[in-house]
Design a protein around this motif. Structure first.
Motif, PDB file in Angstrom:
ATOM      1  N   GLY A 183     -15.567  -3.788 -12.281  1.00 41.13           N
ATOM      2  CA  GLY A 183     -14.389  -4.531 -11.847  1.00 41.13           C
ATOM      3  C   GLY A 183     -13.506  -3.754 -10.892  1.00 41.13           C
ATOM      4  N   LYS A 184     -13.967  -2.586 -10.447  1.00 40.54           N
ATOM      5  CA  LYS A 184     -13.195  -1.800  -9.492  1.00 40.54           C
ATOM      6  C   LYS A 184     -13.388  -2.362  -8.081  1.00 40.54           C
ATOM      7  CE  LYS A 184     -12.652   2.894  -7.637  1.00 40.54           C
ATOM      8  NZ  LYS A 184     -13.157   4.296  -7.683  1.00 40.54           N
ATOM      9  N   GLU A 185     -12.289  -2.491  -7.350  1.00 38.16           N
ATOM     10  CA  GLU A 185     -12.342  -3.038  -5.994  1.00 38.16           C
ATOM     11  C   GLU A 185     -13.043  -2.061  -5.050  1.00 38.16           C
ATOM     12  OE1 GLU A 185      -9.149  -3.794  -2.480  1.00 38.16           O
ATOM     13  OE2 GLU A 185      -8.609  -4.645  -4.439  1.00 38.16           O
ATOM     14  N   ILE A 186     -13.998  -2.595  -4.265  1.00 41.56           N
ATOM     15  CA  ILE A 186     -14.715  -1.797  -3.265  1.00 41.56           C
ATOM     16  C   ILE A 186     -14.174  -2.070  -1.873  1.00 41.56           C
ATOM     17  CG2 ILE A 186     -16.955  -1.366  -2.161  1.00 41.56           C
ATOM     18  CD1 ILE A 186     -18.294  -2.211  -4.775  1.00 41.56           C
ATOM     19  N   ALA A 187     -14.010  -3.349  -1.538  1.00 37.55           N
ATOM     20  CA  ALA A 187     -13.578  -3.707  -0.176  1.00 37.55           C
ATOM     21  C   ALA A 187     -12.934  -5.090  -0.195  1.00 37.55           C
ATOM     22  CB  ALA A 187     -14.761  -3.681   0.784  1.00 37.55           C
TER      23      ALA A 187
END
Length: 442
Positions: free
Chosen positions: A336-340
């Motif tokens: 669930g970590k934002e990449i882009a």
């Protein structure tokens, strides 16, 4: 002069005489050869191929060569006799000179010139197999790499799966399963279907939800689940089995069941996606989505307005997924970590290359790390699959390669992904058709 002195002189004379006759014979043979070829050429120009072939056969008997056999085929072509040229090429040229690059260069060129693309690719395949492919042959075949044909006509379609099979809505508003040639792959007609995956397909037939095999026979029915779970009243439909999980609509909610034991794993969702890479998207309302693991443990809260799946209903690929948050789309890793992001719109990955996203009103492509690739100005775009991406230009859809070149003209109302087998669906007017790349279907 004694006898011993006469013997060497006689030997010299005989040698000179032998050389003379040898050269004379060669000159005579060359003259006959030239005359036969010249007569053959004259008869070709006169349009009398029967006589031309007789003359060429005489020359071939004297001194066969790939160039001479090619001249015969060219004679047929000059006289608009493609059938005879093709037969001569296949029976004489390939048989006599199976490892000559010039043989296949001629064959590929001849087939392409006459729109015989299947045979062009077969000649190419044979040249590769026999290690006889030249740069010229490679260049010729590259010119027709994306030549295609259209097959069938359907109201609605599902994507082709790994089994070369797709579900389509036929003229009588029933779903059937077809192969890449448009022929029926399963027996039976169905009220509702999902994609065919690993030789199984989720269907509804006569009001009963079930999975069928490639013979159209039931392999899992709603009764299997209901027998193990006494709290179930009705199952209205199934979705594909992924990660050994059955996704079933029970009454008005979606539940996950173990595909081996049929025991419930988790559920009660307003909507849900297939489970892949250990995660799934689950919703408790139309615009309230979260990411959960295969056991139902939440990885994120219900923070998304929507999640993005591909044509086959797959959420996660390349260790990431797209979801909508605060009206914009972002790329996230499996935790669930934002990449882009943010993006105005986003399409799911189809493979390990590039997904289409809309950023600042322009469609571009991104990889799993969020690295961007701008390939041109498009009104709309879909993600790459097997080296091709559907794009919309001037209101019509076609396909680009990974360099942004339009390789299949924008001529369709809509266009879907191309599979590894070189097939996909395109829409013309109101109907869908199978688009088949000849390069992968010959």
């Amino acid at each position: 002069m004694n006898k011993r002195q006469l013997i060497p002189i006689a030997l010299v004379f005989m040698t000179v005489l032998s050389v003379y006759y040898m050269f004379d014979s060669k000159f005579q043979t060359a003259a006959k050869y030239d005359a036969a070829v010249a007569e053959g050429d004259r008869q070709v120009e006169s349009g009398v191929m029967v006589k031309a072939l007789e003359s060429y056969e005489k020359a071939i008997a004297l001194s066969p060569s790939p160039e001479l056999l090619k001249k015969v085929a060219e004679g047929y072509l000059k006289n608009d006799d493609y059938y005879s040229a093709k037969r001569w090429y296949e029976r004489r040229m390939v048989t006599k000179y199976p490892k000559e690059s010039s043989t296949y260069d001629f064959g590929i060129h001849m087939y392409i010139e006459h729109g015989d693309y299947e045979n062009a690719f077969q000649a190419y395949d044979t040249a590769v197999k026999r290690n006889a492919l030249s740069n010229q042959g490679e260049q010729l075949i590259n010119q027709i790499q994306y030549v295609n044909e259209l097959v069938g006509s359907y109201k609605e379609v599902k994507s082709f799966g790994n089994d070369h099979i797709a579900a389509v809505l036929d003229y009588d508003d029933k779903w059937i399963f077809i192969d890449t040639s448009g022929m029926n792959a399963f027996s039976g007609k169905f009220d509702k279907t999902d994609n065919c995956v690993q030789e199984k397909a989720a269907v509804v037939k006569d009001g009963q939800a079930m999975y069928i095999d490639i013979n159209g026979d039931p392999v899992i029915t709603d009764g299997y689940i209901m027998e193990k779970n006494s709290d179930i009243d009705t199952i209205s439909e199934f979705r594909d089995i992924q990660s050994n999980l059955i996704l079933a609509k029970v009454d008005d909610v979606w539940n996950y069941y173990d595909a081996t034991t049929y025991e419930k794993q988790h559920g009660g969702y307003f909507d849900a996606t297939l489970a892949t890479l250990g995660i799934c998207g689950v919703a408790r309302g139309m615009t309230s989505w979260a990411i959960a693991d295969s056991k139902g443990n939440l990885i994120t809260d219900y923070i998304y307005e929507s999640v993005v799946v591909d044509e086959r209903g797959i959420l996660a690929r390349n260790e990431c997924y797209f979801a909508q948050n605060s009206l914009m789309y972002y790329l996230y890793d499996l935790t669930g970590k934002e990449i882009a992001g943010p993006y105005d719109e986003a399409r799911a990955f189809n493979d390990n290359t590039y997904a289409a996203v809309k950023k600042n009103d322009r469609w571009i492509f991104v990889d799993a790390q969020g690295h961007e690739k701008d390939l041109g100005n498009f009104e709309n775009a879909k993600s790459f699959s097997n080296g091709l991406a559907p794009v919309q230009i001037d209101g019509n859809w076609g396909y680009i390669d990974m360099n942004g070149n339009v390789v299949i003209d924008c001529q369709f109302v809509d266009a879907n992904m191309i599979t590894g087998y070189g097939v996909g669906f395109v829409k013309i007017n109101t109907m869908w058709k199978i688009l088949k790349l000849i390069s992968k279907n010959h």
